[in-house]
Design a protein around this motif. Structure first.
Motif, PDB file in Angstrom:
ATOM      1  N   UNK A 124       5.972   8.406  -4.340  1.00  0.00           N
ATOM      2  CA  UNK A 124       5.418   6.851  -3.722  1.00  0.00           C
ATOM      3  C   UNK A 124       6.001   5.894  -4.636  1.00  0.00           C
ATOM      4  N   UNK A 125       5.565   6.229  -5.733  1.00  0.00           N
ATOM      5  CA  UNK A 125       6.464   4.798  -6.469  1.00  0.00           C
ATOM      6  C   UNK A 125       8.161   4.515  -6.175  1.00  0.00           C
ATOM      7  N   UNK A 126       8.672   5.800  -5.572  1.00  0.00           N
ATOM      8  CA  UNK A 126      10.028   5.128  -4.944  1.00  0.00           C
ATOM      9  C   UNK A 126       9.951   4.060  -3.534  1.00  0.00           C
ATOM     10  N   UNK A 127       8.610   4.743  -2.595  1.00  0.00           N
ATOM     11  CA  UNK A 127       8.473   3.921  -1.233  1.00  0.00           C
ATOM     12  C   UNK A 127       8.097   2.391  -1.994  1.00  0.00           C
ATOM     13  N   UNK A 128       7.874   2.234  -2.961  1.00  0.00           N
ATOM     14  CA  UNK A 128       7.544   0.642  -2.537  1.00  0.00           C
ATOM     15  C   UNK A 128       8.314   0.297  -3.764  1.00  0.00           C
ATOM     16  N   UNK A 129       9.287   0.756  -4.946  1.00  0.00           N
ATOM     17  CA  UNK A 129      10.907   0.401  -5.075  1.00  0.00           C
ATOM     18  C   UNK A 129      12.012   0.291  -3.472  1.00  0.00           C
ATOM     19  N   UNK A 130      11.493   0.567  -2.660  1.00  0.00           N
ATOM     20  CA  UNK A 130      12.368   0.332  -1.028  1.00  0.00           C
ATOM     21  C   UNK A 130      12.142  -0.999   0.014  1.00  0.00           C
ATOM     22  N   UNK A 131      10.629  -0.242  -0.224  1.00  0.00           N
ATOM     23  CA  UNK A 131       9.753  -1.171   0.133  1.00  0.00           C
ATOM     24  C   UNK A 131       9.818  -2.899  -0.133  1.00  0.00           C
ATOM     25  N   UNK A 132      10.239  -2.969  -1.429  1.00  0.00           N
ATOM     26  CA  UNK A 132      10.582  -4.605  -2.550  1.00  0.00           C
ATOM     27  C   UNK A 132      12.118  -4.572  -1.878  1.00  0.00           C
ATOM     28  N   UNK A 133      12.549  -4.265  -1.559  1.00  0.00           N
ATOM     29  CA  UNK A 133      14.390  -3.810  -1.631  1.00  0.00           C
ATOM     30  C   UNK A 133      14.333  -4.878   0.148  1.00  0.00           C
TER      31      UNK A 133
ATOM     32  N   UNK B 231       1.166  -1.402  -0.193  1.00  0.00           N
ATOM     33  CA  UNK B 231       0.320  -0.302  -0.070  1.00  0.00           C
ATOM     34  C   UNK B 231       0.880   0.732   0.386  1.00  0.00           C
ATOM     35  N   UNK B 232       0.779   2.052  -1.095  1.00  0.00           N
ATOM     36  CA  UNK B 232       1.504   3.512  -1.114  1.00  0.00           C
ATOM     37  C   UNK B 232       0.737   4.705  -0.596  1.00  0.00           C
ATOM     38  N   UNK B 233       1.842   5.601  -0.290  1.00  0.00           N
ATOM     39  CA  UNK B 233       0.498   7.556  -0.594  1.00  0.00           C
ATOM     40  C   UNK B 233       1.383   7.663  -0.175  1.00  0.00           C
TER      41      UNK B 233
ATOM     42  N   UNK C 193      12.010   5.338 -14.267  1.00  0.00           N
ATOM     43  CA  UNK C 193      11.976   3.410 -14.354  1.00  0.00           C
ATOM     44  C   UNK C 193      11.763   2.835 -13.134  1.00  0.00           C
ATOM     45  N   UNK C 194      11.649   4.186 -12.287  1.00  0.00           N
ATOM     46  CA  UNK C 194      10.615   2.777 -11.123  1.00  0.00           C
ATOM     47  C   UNK C 194       8.782   3.200 -11.116  1.00  0.00           C
ATOM     48  N   UNK C 195       8.737   4.239 -11.645  1.00  0.00           N
ATOM     49  CA  UNK C 195       7.671   4.548 -11.964  1.00  0.00           C
ATOM     50  C   UNK C 195       7.069   3.129 -12.998  1.00  0.00           C
ATOM     51  N   UNK C 196       8.065   3.418 -14.228  1.00  0.00           N
ATOM     52  CA  UNK C 196       7.783   2.075 -14.993  1.00  0.00           C
ATOM     53  C   UNK C 196       7.041   0.807 -14.132  1.00  0.00           C
ATOM     54  N   UNK C 197       8.333   0.163 -13.555  1.00  0.00           N
ATOM     55  CA  UNK C 197       8.357  -0.964 -13.016  1.00  0.00           C
ATOM     56  C   UNK C 197       6.808  -1.253 -12.271  1.00  0.00           C
ATOM     57  N   UNK C 198       6.522  -0.108 -11.421  1.00  0.00           N
ATOM     58  CA  UNK C 198       6.074   0.145 -10.329  1.00  0.00           C
ATOM     59  C   UNK C 198       4.013  -0.473 -11.925  1.00  0.00           C
ATOM     60  N   UNK C 199       4.019   0.527 -12.901  1.00  0.00           N
ATOM     61  CA  UNK C 199       3.058   0.860 -13.580  1.00  0.00           C
ATOM     62  C   UNK C 199       3.244  -1.276 -14.317  1.00  0.00           C
ATOM     63  N   UNK C 200       4.530  -1.649 -14.812  1.00  0.00           N
ATOM     64  CA  UNK C 200       3.975  -2.915 -15.321  1.00  0.00           C
ATOM     65  C   UNK C 200       4.151  -4.168 -14.122  1.00  0.00           C
ATOM     66  N   UNK C 201       3.852  -3.662 -12.328  1.00  0.00           N
ATOM     67  CA  UNK C 201       3.616  -4.615 -11.999  1.00  0.00           C
ATOM     68  C   UNK C 201       2.534  -5.065 -11.127  1.00  0.00           C
ATOM     69  N   UNK C 202       1.651  -3.490 -11.712  1.00  0.00           N
ATOM     70  CA  UNK C 202       0.282  -2.974 -11.229  1.00  0.00           C
ATOM     71  C   UNK C 202       0.163  -2.724  -9.913  1.00  0.00           C
ATOM     72  N   UNK C 203       2.082  -1.992  -9.510  1.00  0.00           N
ATOM     73  CA  UNK C 203       1.336  -1.510  -8.045  1.00  0.00           C
ATOM     74  C   UNK C 203       0.969   0.314  -8.248  1.00  0.00           C
ATOM     75  N   UNK C 204       0.206   0.976  -7.108  1.00  0.00           N
ATOM     76  CA  UNK C 204      -0.177   1.910  -8.110  1.00  0.00           C
ATOM     77  C   UNK C 204       1.172   2.920  -7.276  1.00  0.00           C
ATOM     78  N   UNK C 205       0.940   4.074  -8.153  1.00  0.00           N
ATOM     79  CA  UNK C 205       1.897   5.396  -7.697  1.00  0.00           C
ATOM     80  C   UNK C 205       1.105   6.697  -7.671  1.00  0.00           C
TER      81      UNK C 205
END
Length: 177
Positions: free
Chosen positions: A143-152, A25-27, A125-137
């Motif tokens: 918000x997209x960067x926080x998803x990348x940090x979360x995955x790592x 969940x991102x915000x 690149x980070x927003x595109x990765x979220x788009x490809x995964x279906x992760x909203x940003x």
């Protein structure tokens, strides 16, 4: 493990949270007060509320760049103080609540998430990765960067199989970078 991830910028903070069993969940929230101490107080209240609502086992935050690198990116002294100060507050709030606090360099988490530590357009690149995964940003790079940090963070904290499975769908990593 429940992880809360933070991408702290000079005007706000992207946040990701989840236990790794499904996408985060991102915000994003703003701390664009004129006074740096007002920004710090607002961040402290916000983060404390998120911790109370979510109850994370760990908080992972992007480490601030060294001051010389921040100046090189044309950040003002005020911006540098805010980013470093909010990072310090995040670690302090975690420590007070006995929550594991980890930091990660931007190049490290980005390499885990998009497959390159320094893509041509890192935010895209980070927003595109979220788009490809279906992760909203919502079009917000924090918000997209926080998803990348979360995955790592999940990969490093022992939830590698679940998160890697999400990241490997259709070899999306190669298409994002």
């Amino acid at each position: 493990m429940k992880i809360l991830s933070l991408d702290i910028s000079k005007t706000g903070c992207g946040m990701g949270q989840g236990d790794g069993s499904c996408p985060p969940h991102t915000s994003v929230t703003s701390f664009d007060q004129e006074d740096v101490f007002d920004a710090g107080a607002a961040f402290d209240r916000w983060l404390t509320g998120e911790i109370l609502n979510y109850g994370p086992d760990a908080i992972w935050a992007e480490a601030p760049l060294p001051a010389a690198a921040q100046r090189h990116t044309h950040n003002s002294e005020r911006s540098i103080r805010i980013q470093n100060g909010l990072y310090f507050i995040a670690g302090t709030v975690a420590r007070k609540r006995k929550i594991l606090f980890r930091s990660v360099a931007v190049s490290t988490w980005r390499s885990s998430f998009v497959g390159k530590s320094n893509p041509v357009d890192p935010k895209l690149a980070t927003m595109r990765m979220c788009d490809l995964l279906g992760w909203p940003h919502g079009g917000d790079d924090n918000r997209a960067d926080s998803a990348g940090i979360w995955a790592h963070a999940h990969i490093k904290e022992g939830n590698a199989p679940g998160v890697r499975q999400m990241l490997s769908r259709g070899s999306v990593r190669r298409m994002a970078g």
